[in-house]
Design an enzyme around this catalytic site. Structure first.
Site, PDB file in Angstrom:
ATOM      1  CE1 TYR A   1      27.227  41.458  35.067  1.00 52.38           C
ATOM      2  CE2 TYR A   1      27.235  43.053  36.856  1.00 52.38           C
ATOM      3  CZ  TYR A   1      27.568  41.814  36.363  1.00 52.38           C
ATOM      4  OH  TYR A   1      28.239  40.909  37.155  1.00 52.38           O
TER       5      TYR A   1
ATOM      6  CG  ASN B   1      32.906  33.155  30.707  1.00 53.62           C
ATOM      7  OD1 ASN B   1      33.334  32.359  29.882  1.00 53.62           O
ATOM      8  ND2 ASN B   1      33.642  34.136  31.202  1.00 53.62           N
TER       9      ASN B   1
ATOM     10  CB  CYS C   1      32.481  37.334  32.988  1.00 54.45           C
ATOM     11  SG  CYS C   1      33.085  35.904  33.875  1.00 54.45           S
ATOM     12  CG  HIS C   2      37.719  39.178  35.860  1.00 58.94           C
ATOM     13  ND1 HIS C   2      38.040  38.292  34.850  1.00 58.94           N
ATOM     14  CD2 HIS C   2      38.681  40.123  35.857  1.00 58.94           C
ATOM     15  CE1 HIS C   2      39.161  38.688  34.271  1.00 58.94           C
ATOM     16  NE2 HIS C   2      39.577  39.798  34.864  1.00 58.94           N
TER      17      HIS C   2
ATOM     18  CD  GLU D   1      42.244  42.030  34.468  1.00 62.33           C
ATOM     19  OE1 GLU D   1      41.548  43.025  34.202  1.00 62.33           O
ATOM     20  OE2 GLU D   1      41.991  40.892  34.035  1.00 62.33           O
TER      21      GLU D   1
END
Length: 169
Positions: free
Chosen positions: A104, A125, A133-134, A164
């Site tokens: 962040y 979001n 945002c993950h 991912e």
């Protein structure tokens, strides 16, 4: 970037609601025509909302294909919403490469802001998964997801990051 976003200022066709099964849980898509105006995880949605079971919508088809070939770009029209600051944060989120994370505070430095403000924009979001945002974590761990630091949302964040990591080229 797997998702190529085309921002749309307005949409007016009839609303349809679809479900997409993901490795992290069911994502509910709220669509006007070919414009996505909201997405949310199924457990966070109102049970009164009727999900279409008619022929598969093009957005639904593309997102279903994403899990098989995440490197293939998907073009999506999203309804622009939120403040200028939130849009700035969301645009920066879209620049985080697939399979990578950023803190962040590092994201805040990129846009000349504060970590808490970035976290608030991530919480608000309207397109989880699509605006990734993950991929934002705290300096001391996972951080939060959709305003939560434990429970179902954090399980989703962990599953998305694991997916991912497993498919990163």
């Amino acid at each position: 970037m797997p998702f190529i976003i085309h921002w749309v200022e307005s949409c007016s066709e009839d609303e349809e609601i679809f479900k997409v099964q993901t490795p992290a849980g069911n994502l509910i898509l709220f669509v006007h025509g070919d414009v996505l105006f909201q997405a949310d995880w199924e457990f966070a949605c109102s049970p009164a909302q009727t999900i279409s079971v008619a022929a598969e919508h093009d957005i639904q088809r593309q997102l279903n294909q994403y899990w098989l070939t995440p490197e293939k770009p998907i073009h999506l029209k999203l309804l622009k919403q939120g403040s200028d600051f939130r849009n700035k944060v969301w645009a920066e989120l879209c620049r985080i490469p697939f399979g990578e994370t950023i803190t962040y505070s590092a994201l805040a430095r990129r846009i000349g802001s504060a970590a808490r403000a970035v976290g608030n924009a991530c919480r608000d979001n309207p397109f989880p998964l699509i605006i990734p945002c993950h991929r934002v974590v705290s300096v001391s761990g996972m951080g939060g997801y959709s305003g939560q630091t434990e429970g179902d949302f954090m399980a989703i964040k962990s599953k998305l990051l694991a997916f991912e990591a497993a498919h990163k080229k």
